[in-house]
Design a protein around this motif. Structure first.
Motif, PDB file in Angstrom:
ATOM      1  N   UNK A  29       7.111  14.259  -8.332  1.00 59.10           N
ATOM      2  CA  UNK A  29       5.710  14.489  -8.632  1.00 59.10           C
ATOM      3  C   UNK A  29       4.855  14.576  -7.384  1.00 59.10           C
ATOM      4  N   UNK A  30       4.175  15.709  -7.200  1.00 57.71           N
ATOM      5  CA  UNK A  30       3.395  15.950  -5.990  1.00 57.71           C
ATOM      6  C   UNK A  30       1.900  15.855  -6.184  1.00 57.71           C
ATOM      7  N   UNK A  31       1.445  14.964  -7.072  1.00 61.13           N
ATOM      8  CA  UNK A  31       0.029  14.618  -7.139  1.00 61.13           C
ATOM      9  C   UNK A  31      -0.286  13.566  -6.100  1.00 61.13           C
ATOM     10  N   UNK A  32      -1.488  13.021  -6.142  1.00 61.41           N
ATOM     11  CA  UNK A  32      -1.907  12.098  -5.089  1.00 61.41           C
ATOM     12  C   UNK A  32      -1.072  10.824  -5.074  1.00 61.41           C
ATOM     13  N   UNK A  33      -0.633  10.318  -6.226  1.00 62.60           N
ATOM     14  CA  UNK A  33       0.156   9.080  -6.209  1.00 62.60           C
ATOM     15  C   UNK A  33       1.496   9.298  -5.532  1.00 62.60           C
ATOM     16  N   UNK A  34       2.170  10.411  -5.846  1.00 57.90           N
ATOM     17  CA  UNK A  34       3.441  10.700  -5.199  1.00 57.90           C
ATOM     18  C   UNK A  34       3.293  10.964  -3.719  1.00 57.90           C
ATOM     19  N   UNK A  35       2.247  11.688  -3.342  1.00 54.34           N
ATOM     20  CA  UNK A  35       2.039  11.996  -1.920  1.00 54.34           C
ATOM     21  C   UNK A  35       1.706  10.746  -1.126  1.00 54.34           C
ATOM     22  N   UNK A  95      -7.391  -3.398  -6.106  1.00 53.01           N
ATOM     23  CA  UNK A  95      -8.220  -2.202  -6.048  1.00 53.01           C
ATOM     24  C   UNK A  95      -9.187  -2.218  -4.872  1.00 53.01           C
ATOM     25  N   UNK A  96      -9.669  -3.390  -4.498  1.00 55.25           N
ATOM     26  CA  UNK A  96     -10.495  -3.485  -3.293  1.00 55.25           C
ATOM     27  C   UNK A  96      -9.667  -3.179  -2.043  1.00 55.25           C
ATOM     28  N   UNK A  97      -8.412  -3.624  -2.050  1.00 57.40           N
ATOM     29  CA  UNK A  97      -7.524  -3.305  -0.929  1.00 57.40           C
ATOM     30  C   UNK A  97      -7.280  -1.800  -0.862  1.00 57.40           C
ATOM     31  N   UNK A  98      -7.133  -1.160  -2.015  1.00 54.57           N
ATOM     32  CA  UNK A  98      -6.963   0.292  -2.050  1.00 54.57           C
ATOM     33  C   UNK A  98      -8.191   0.999  -1.490  1.00 54.57           C
ATOM     34  N   UNK A  99      -9.364   0.551  -1.893  1.00 57.42           N
ATOM     35  CA  UNK A  99     -10.613   1.114  -1.383  1.00 57.42           C
ATOM     36  C   UNK A  99     -10.690   0.979   0.129  1.00 57.42           C
ATOM     37  N   UNK A 312      -2.812   0.017 -15.248  1.00 59.77           N
ATOM     38  CA  UNK A 312      -1.724   0.968 -14.976  1.00 59.77           C
ATOM     39  C   UNK A 312      -0.338   0.333 -15.082  1.00 59.77           C
ATOM     40  N   UNK A 313       0.667   1.166 -15.269  1.00 57.95           N
ATOM     41  CA  UNK A 313       2.068   0.757 -15.223  1.00 57.95           C
ATOM     42  C   UNK A 313       2.620   1.146 -13.852  1.00 57.95           C
ATOM     43  N   UNK A 339      -3.616   4.800  -4.984  1.00 61.26           N
ATOM     44  CA  UNK A 339      -3.426   4.032  -3.750  1.00 61.26           C
ATOM     45  C   UNK A 339      -2.784   2.684  -4.046  1.00 61.26           C
ATOM     46  N   UNK A 340      -3.232   2.017  -5.115  1.00 59.47           N
ATOM     47  CA  UNK A 340      -2.597   0.761  -5.521  1.00 59.47           C
ATOM     48  C   UNK A 340      -1.112   0.990  -5.778  1.00 59.47           C
ATOM     49  N   UNK A 341      -0.776   2.069  -6.493  1.00 59.41           N
ATOM     50  CA  UNK A 341       0.626   2.376  -6.796  1.00 59.41           C
ATOM     51  C   UNK A 341       1.447   2.521  -5.529  1.00 59.41           C
ATOM     52  N   UNK A 342       0.932   3.284  -4.587  1.00 58.34           N
ATOM     53  CA  UNK A 342       1.669   3.518  -3.347  1.00 58.34           C
ATOM     54  C   UNK A 342       1.873   2.218  -2.573  1.00 58.34           C
ATOM     55  N   UNK A 343       0.860   1.379  -2.532  1.00 57.41           N
ATOM     56  CA  UNK A 343       0.976   0.106  -1.806  1.00 57.41           C
ATOM     57  C   UNK A 343       1.962  -0.830  -2.494  1.00 57.41           C
TER      58      UNK A 343
END
Length: 434
Positions: A29-35, A95-99, A312-313, A339-343
């Motif tokens: 998946x090449x959306x923002x979460x995958x990238x 989410x604050x860490x993602x921000x 989210x899952x 961003x949370x997902x990637x972290x």
């Protein structure tokens, strides 16, 4: 219809996969979460690859309103009540860490990044706002109950989060994706243990991350029961009075607003995918009433995966898949949640754990009222007669007269008027029923 981001950015392009490969981590998946997952793994020197069935960010990412905020509606009162203060605070901290990570990354990226205050307003129920403020105090976050004088309609107030952000998502992606190991036009059709089969090749991977918006592997995780998809609509107006913050209605039935340069982005008219709703008619009526001298510059629609509990899952695809992971169910807050997902996933892959793993676990309890609603919707649609059926699980498709598409009310797959696949979880085109 092109979004404002699509007309104001220039994404890099990548070759399709033309051979069998082996890798430590494969991202689907090449959306923002995958990238973002690929970006962090690249930074850590991990051997990875990302495959995208079309071109990067050609789906949901290009149609976002691109707000970066930890204010996800009036969620914190619900989280404190259902999960307790500690878990509500973990959700906020993630989410604050993602921000803050976006803030740091965008210092060196030209992507129209702006610090903006975020607001959730109510038309008629101030008590909901007051309860949210009290819950935020319990988790030691400073929020304010304020008036909304810059809005063109009356409210009873809003909950304000200071120092949130907005940006041009595709300009951001253009910068971080250009050096990544990405294969476009490479459709992951089947996942079997450590092997992923595309139309022409086989990829062997030690770990696999599914970032395909709605997970397409049905034999694990039961995502077809614990999520549904929701469409929403946006118009971009010229010659409309600017707002200086990011606004959204607490009821999810009203209007969201933010600016981008000289444009006012107005969102709303949403409905469950495959159902009837306000769509652009709702927004056109709003614009005519409150911005009668404005002109429309863009209009587009987007789609969001909605989970059972609004969280989210992120994590292992299921309890039975230790090497298969997922990031999905962003509940209309895809920028921060990506961003949370990637972290979280990067920490799990590199360190074996994350302090946020349990709060986002895809294997958490499914015993929520929405589970019953999702089951009823699926059963009803399976018994409905339709000219076209969804290849995903056989549901009857509904004709979307506003967008001229065939939409699945069960799980949100979408198809062109000729049956060509637009949005997953289906991996095949739709055919006429016999």
């Amino acid at each position: 219809m092109l979004s404002v981001w699509s007309n104001n950015s220039n994404l890099p392009h990548f070759k399709p996969l033309n051979e069998d490969i082996k890798t430590d981590v494969l991202i689907i998946g090449g959306g923002i979460s995958g990238i973002l997952c690929a970006y962090f793994l690249h930074q850590q020197g991990i051997n990875y690859a990302l495959v995208e069935s079309n071109t990067i960010c050609c789906g949901i990412t290009k149609d976002t309103t691109a707000k970066i905020t930890s204010q996800h509606g009036l969620i914190y009162n619900k989280l404190v009540d259902s999960l307790g203060v500690e878990n509500a605070q973990l959700y906020l901290n993630a989410n604050q860490k993602a921000l803050n990570t976006y803030r740091d990354m965008c210092k060196n990226i030209s992507c129209d990044f702006e610090i903006k205050d975020s607001y959730v307003y109510s038309i008629d129920d101030k008590s909901l706002l007051e309860e949210e403020i009290l819950s935020l105090e319990k988790i030691h976050f400073k929020a304010n109950l304020v008036d909304t004088h810059e809005l063109p309609f009356n409210t009873v107030g809003a909950v304000e989060f200071k120092n949130q952000a907005q940006f041009n998502v595709l300009k951001f992606i253009s910068s971080i994706a250009k050096d990544l190991n990405i294969y476009e036009n490479t459709f992951a059709r089947q996942v079997d243990n450590h092997k992923v089969r595309t139309d022409n090749n086989t990829i062997t991977a030690n770990k696999i991350i599914v970032c395909s918006h709605f997970p397409f592997i049905n034999r694990y995780g039961m995502y077809f029961l614990k999520m549904y998809q929701h469409r929403s609509y946006v118009i971009a107006l010229q010659d409309a009075k600017n707002v200086h913050g990011m606004y959204i209605d607490e009821s999810n039935q009203g209007i969201s607003l933010r600016n981008y340069k000289n444009l006012l982005l107005v969102g709303g008219g949403g409905h469950r995918t495959g159902k009837d709703g306000g769509n652009w008619r709702f927004l056109d009526k709003f614009a005519k009433e409150y911005y009668p001298n404005s002109k429309e510059a863009y209009r587009w629609a987007t789609q969001d995966c909605i989970t059972l509990d609004g969280i989210p899952y992120i994590g292992n695809y299921s309890k039975r898949t230790p090497n298969l992971y997922v990031a999905t169910g962003f509940n209309k807050w895809g920028m921060t949640s990506s961003m949370v997902s990637a972290m979280v996933l990067t920490d799990i892959l590199l360190k074996g754990d994350s302090i946020y793993k349990d709060i986002f676990s895809p294997s958490r309890s499914m015993l929520k009222p929405q589970l019953f609603v999702n089951g009823v919707e699926a059963t009803k649609n399976l018994l409905t007669i339709s000219k076209r059926r969804c290849p995903h699980m056989g549901c009857a498709l509904h004709w979307n007269s506003s967008e001229h598409t065939w939409d699945c009310p069960c799980h949100g797959s979408r198809f062109s008027k000729h049956g060509t696949l637009i949005d997953n979880p289906s991996t095949k085109n739709a055919k006429h029923s016999t």
